[in-house]
Design an enzyme around this catalytic site. Sequence first.
Site, PDB file in Angstrom:
ATOM      1  N   ARG A  48       5.276  10.905  -2.672  1.00  0.00           N
ATOM      2  CA  ARG A  48       5.016  10.588  -1.276  1.00  0.00           C
ATOM      3  C   ARG A  48       6.317  10.740  -0.485  1.00  0.00           C
ATOM      4  O   ARG A  48       7.264   9.977  -0.690  1.00  0.00           O
ATOM      5  CB  ARG A  48       4.551   9.134  -1.186  1.00  0.00           C
ATOM      6  CG  ARG A  48       4.399   8.621   0.223  1.00  0.00           C
ATOM      7  CD  ARG A  48       4.342   7.096   0.250  1.00  0.00           C
ATOM      8  NE  ARG A  48       4.169   6.628   1.614  1.00  0.00           N
ATOM      9  CZ  ARG A  48       4.399   5.389   1.999  1.00  0.00           C
ATOM     10  NH1 ARG A  48       4.799   4.481   1.131  1.00  0.00           N
ATOM     11  NH2 ARG A  48       4.227   5.049   3.253  1.00  0.00           N
ATOM     12  N   GLU A  84      12.606  -9.645   0.940  1.00  0.00           N
ATOM     13  CA  GLU A  84      11.848  -8.491   1.452  1.00  0.00           C
ATOM     14  C   GLU A  84      12.676  -7.233   1.213  1.00  0.00           C
ATOM     15  O   GLU A  84      13.871  -7.206   1.528  1.00  0.00           O
ATOM     16  CB  GLU A  84      11.622  -8.711   2.949  1.00  0.00           C
ATOM     17  CG  GLU A  84      10.930  -7.572   3.670  1.00  0.00           C
ATOM     18  CD  GLU A  84      10.821  -7.866   5.184  1.00  0.00           C
ATOM     19  OE1 GLU A  84      11.100  -9.015   5.633  1.00  0.00           O
ATOM     20  OE2 GLU A  84      10.467  -6.923   5.918  1.00  0.00           O
ATOM     21  N   ARG A 112      13.868   4.201  11.961  1.00  0.00           N
ATOM     22  CA  ARG A 112      12.628   4.971  12.040  1.00  0.00           C
ATOM     23  C   ARG A 112      11.837   4.610  13.303  1.00  0.00           C
ATOM     24  O   ARG A 112      12.398   4.066  14.250  1.00  0.00           O
ATOM     25  CB  ARG A 112      11.834   4.746  10.748  1.00  0.00           C
ATOM     26  CG  ARG A 112      12.628   5.195   9.504  1.00  0.00           C
ATOM     27  CD  ARG A 112      11.855   4.990   8.234  1.00  0.00           C
ATOM     28  NE  ARG A 112      10.642   5.806   8.221  1.00  0.00           N
ATOM     29  CZ  ARG A 112       9.652   5.633   7.344  1.00  0.00           C
ATOM     30  NH1 ARG A 112       9.752   4.690   6.414  1.00  0.00           N
ATOM     31  NH2 ARG A 112       8.590   6.403   7.400  1.00  0.00           N
ATOM     32  N   HIS A 118      12.770  -2.895   1.556  1.00  0.00           N
ATOM     33  CA  HIS A 118      12.236  -1.610   2.010  1.00  0.00           C
ATOM     34  C   HIS A 118      13.115  -0.501   1.466  1.00  0.00           C
ATOM     35  O   HIS A 118      14.352  -0.586   1.553  1.00  0.00           O
ATOM     36  CB  HIS A 118      12.205  -1.535   3.540  1.00  0.00           C
ATOM     37  CG  HIS A 118      11.343  -2.591   4.135  1.00  0.00           C
ATOM     38  ND1 HIS A 118       9.979  -2.514   4.111  1.00  0.00           N
ATOM     39  CD2 HIS A 118      11.653  -3.786   4.691  1.00  0.00           C
ATOM     40  CE1 HIS A 118       9.478  -3.606   4.659  1.00  0.00           C
ATOM     41  NE2 HIS A 118      10.475  -4.403   5.012  1.00  0.00           N
ATOM     42  N   ASN A 133       7.867  -5.746  -1.219  1.00  0.00           N
ATOM     43  CA  ASN A 133       7.876  -4.639  -0.270  1.00  0.00           C
ATOM     44  C   ASN A 133       6.446  -4.535   0.247  1.00  0.00           C
ATOM     45  O   ASN A 133       5.590  -3.938  -0.403  1.00  0.00           O
ATOM     46  CB  ASN A 133       8.303  -3.335  -0.934  1.00  0.00           C
ATOM     47  CG  ASN A 133       8.361  -2.187   0.084  1.00  0.00           C
ATOM     48  OD1 ASN A 133       7.874  -2.322   1.208  1.00  0.00           O
ATOM     49  ND2 ASN A 133       8.951  -1.068  -0.318  1.00  0.00           N
ATOM     50  N   TYR A 139      11.397   8.415   0.714  1.00  0.00           N
ATOM     51  CA  TYR A 139      11.233   7.342  -0.270  1.00  0.00           C
ATOM     52  C   TYR A 139      11.830   7.646  -1.638  1.00  0.00           C
ATOM     53  O   TYR A 139      11.794   6.796  -2.534  1.00  0.00           O
ATOM     54  CB  TYR A 139       9.744   7.015  -0.412  1.00  0.00           C
ATOM     55  CG  TYR A 139       9.150   6.476   0.883  1.00  0.00           C
ATOM     56  CD1 TYR A 139       9.607   5.288   1.436  1.00  0.00           C
ATOM     57  CD2 TYR A 139       8.153   7.179   1.557  1.00  0.00           C
ATOM     58  CE1 TYR A 139       9.080   4.806   2.628  1.00  0.00           C
ATOM     59  CE2 TYR A 139       7.613   6.699   2.743  1.00  0.00           C
ATOM     60  CZ  TYR A 139       8.083   5.513   3.275  1.00  0.00           C
ATOM     61  OH  TYR A 139       7.564   5.030   4.458  1.00  0.00           O
ATOM     62  N   HIS A 144       4.443  -4.694   8.984  1.00  0.00           N
ATOM     63  CA  HIS A 144       4.442  -4.603  10.440  1.00  0.00           C
ATOM     64  C   HIS A 144       3.156  -5.119  11.066  1.00  0.00           C
ATOM     65  O   HIS A 144       3.027  -5.112  12.291  1.00  0.00           O
ATOM     66  CB  HIS A 144       4.655  -3.130  10.848  1.00  0.00           C
ATOM     67  CG  HIS A 144       5.680  -2.429  10.016  1.00  0.00           C
ATOM     68  ND1 HIS A 144       7.004  -2.831   9.977  1.00  0.00           N
ATOM     69  CD2 HIS A 144       5.587  -1.388   9.125  1.00  0.00           C
ATOM     70  CE1 HIS A 144       7.675  -2.046   9.132  1.00  0.00           C
ATOM     71  NE2 HIS A 144       6.837  -1.176   8.597  1.00  0.00           N
ATOM     72  N   ARG A 183       8.048   0.258  13.221  1.00  0.00           N
ATOM     73  CA  ARG A 183       8.547  -0.246  11.927  1.00  0.00           C
ATOM     74  C   ARG A 183       9.688  -1.252  12.100  1.00  0.00           C
ATOM     75  O   ARG A 183      10.203  -1.785  11.124  1.00  0.00           O
ATOM     76  CB  ARG A 183       9.029   0.911  11.050  1.00  0.00           C
ATOM     77  CG  ARG A 183       7.938   1.873  10.652  1.00  0.00           C
ATOM     78  CD  ARG A 183       8.432   2.921   9.680  1.00  0.00           C
ATOM     79  NE  ARG A 183       7.605   4.103   9.712  1.00  0.00           N
ATOM     80  CZ  ARG A 183       6.467   4.258   9.010  1.00  0.00           C
ATOM     81  NH1 ARG A 183       6.059   3.328   8.188  1.00  0.00           N
ATOM     82  NH2 ARG A 183       5.749   5.359   9.126  1.00  0.00           N
ATOM     83  N   PRO A 194       0.797  -1.229   0.000  1.00  0.00           N
ATOM     84  CA  PRO A 194       0.000   0.000   0.000  1.00  0.00           C
ATOM     85  C   PRO A 194       0.828   1.275   0.000  1.00  0.00           C
ATOM     86  O   PRO A 194       1.880   1.348   0.637  1.00  0.00           O
ATOM     87  CB  PRO A 194      -0.829  -0.111   1.288  1.00  0.00           C
ATOM     88  CG  PRO A 194      -0.131  -1.120   2.118  1.00  0.00           C
ATOM     89  CD  PRO A 194       0.526  -2.069   1.171  1.00  0.00           C
ATOM     90  N   ASN A 195       0.306   2.252  -0.709  1.00  0.00           N
ATOM     91  CA  ASN A 195       0.853   3.609  -0.804  1.00  0.00           C
ATOM     92  C   ASN A 195       2.087   3.711  -1.696  1.00  0.00           C
ATOM     93  O   ASN A 195       2.548   4.815  -1.986  1.00  0.00           O
ATOM     94  CB  ASN A 195       1.161   4.196   0.591  1.00  0.00           C
ATOM     95  CG  ASN A 195      -0.079   4.263   1.468  1.00  0.00           C
ATOM     96  OD1 ASN A 195      -1.078   4.832   1.047  1.00  0.00           O
ATOM     97  ND2 ASN A 195      -0.047   3.657   2.637  1.00  0.00           N
ATOM     98  N   SER A 239      13.305   2.572   2.645  1.00  0.00           N
ATOM     99  CA  SER A 239      13.921   3.268   3.774  1.00  0.00           C
ATOM    100  C   SER A 239      14.524   2.246   4.737  1.00  0.00           C
ATOM    101  O   SER A 239      14.185   1.060   4.702  1.00  0.00           O
ATOM    102  CB  SER A 239      12.862   4.100   4.506  1.00  0.00           C
ATOM    103  OG  SER A 239      11.878   3.249   5.085  1.00  0.00           O
ATOM    104  N   ALA A 299       3.348  -0.911   4.755  1.00  0.00           N
ATOM    105  CA  ALA A 299       2.870  -0.937   6.150  1.00  0.00           C
ATOM    106  C   ALA A 299       2.411  -2.329   6.588  1.00  0.00           C
ATOM    107  O   ALA A 299       2.456  -2.649   7.788  1.00  0.00           O
ATOM    108  CB  ALA A 299       1.743   0.072   6.331  1.00  0.00           C
ATOM    109  N   ASP A 313       1.542 -15.796   6.336  1.00  0.00           N
ATOM    110  CA  ASP A 313       1.003 -17.141   6.121  1.00  0.00           C
ATOM    111  C   ASP A 313       0.997 -17.494   4.633  1.00  0.00           C
ATOM    112  O   ASP A 313       1.323 -18.626   4.260  1.00  0.00           O
ATOM    113  CB  ASP A 313      -0.425 -17.244   6.672  1.00  0.00           C
ATOM    114  CG  ASP A 313      -0.465 -17.343   8.192  1.00  0.00           C
ATOM    115  OD1 ASP A 313       0.600 -17.509   8.811  1.00  0.00           O
ATOM    116  OD2 ASP A 313      -1.575 -17.249   8.761  1.00  0.00           O
TER     117      ASP A 313
HETATM  118  C1  DQA Z   1       8.434   0.837   3.565  1.00  0.00           C
HETATM  119  C2  DQA Z   1       8.583   1.044   5.081  1.00  0.00           C
HETATM  120  C3  DQA Z   1       7.258   0.851   5.783  1.00  0.00           C
HETATM  121  O1  DQA Z   1       7.417   1.034   7.188  1.00  0.00           O
HETATM  122  C4  DQA Z   1       6.244   1.857   5.286  1.00  0.00           C
HETATM  123  O2  DQA Z   1       4.986   1.633   5.890  1.00  0.00           O
HETATM  124  C5  DQA Z   1       6.145   1.892   3.806  1.00  0.00           C
HETATM  125  C6  DQA Z   1       7.337   1.710   2.986  1.00  0.00           C
HETATM  126  C7  DQA Z   1       9.733   1.161   2.803  1.00  0.00           C
HETATM  127  O3  DQA Z   1       9.818   0.785   1.643  1.00  0.00           O
HETATM  128  O4  DQA Z   1      10.627   1.811   3.349  1.00  0.00           O
HETATM  129  O5  DQA Z   1       5.080   2.153   3.253  1.00  0.00           O
HETATM  130  O6  DQA Z   1       8.129  -0.527   3.334  1.00  0.00           O
END
Ligand code: DQA
Length: 146
Positions: free
Chosen positions: A20, A101, A110, A103, A77, A25, A83, A114, A12-13, A105, A80, A90
């Site tokens: 953003r 995985e 942070r 990320h 990735n 990011y 977490h 997170r 998401p996002n 950031s 959110a 699962d």
């Molecule tokens: C993220 C880190 C997450 O904590 C955050 O909610 C994101 C992006 C990252 O790519 O740094 O949306 O996964």
Amino acid sequence: MSVGKVLVLHGPNLNLLGTRQPEIYGHETLADIDDALRAQAADHGWAIDCRQSNHEGELIDAIHAARLDGTAAIIINPAAYTHTSVAILDALNAFDGRVIEVHLSNVHKRESFRHHSYVSLRADGVIAGLGSRGYRAALEALIAAG
Ligand code: DQA
């Protein structure tokens, strides 16, 4: 014929990348990131499918589909959901291939919420804090491992 098949999943996002919180990011858009991954995969004869969803169930459905369509590895990735989502953990636990995985950031630098990742309990590798390079590093590692 492709050498291997990889699924890239963005949570998401991440569709808002580029606008953003660019100080966290970066300025690249998701399309920029996916285009670079597609080019990198093509250079090595790998097939790649890049998807983004703001919906947990859609991410889970994509992981389920990957169990059945010959996908060798997933780069995820979960944003959110990293977490919070036992359900994504699962689903990944039901997938037999490799999981990396990513990320953008450095989540460990942070807020404390997170610092914990459910997905890390399944991931074969974790990359955080390298910005969009993290995705390319993940793909490079998968390709090198064959
Ligand atoms: C993220 C880190 C997450 O904590 C955050 O909610 C994101 C992006 C990252 O790519 O740094 O949306 O996964």
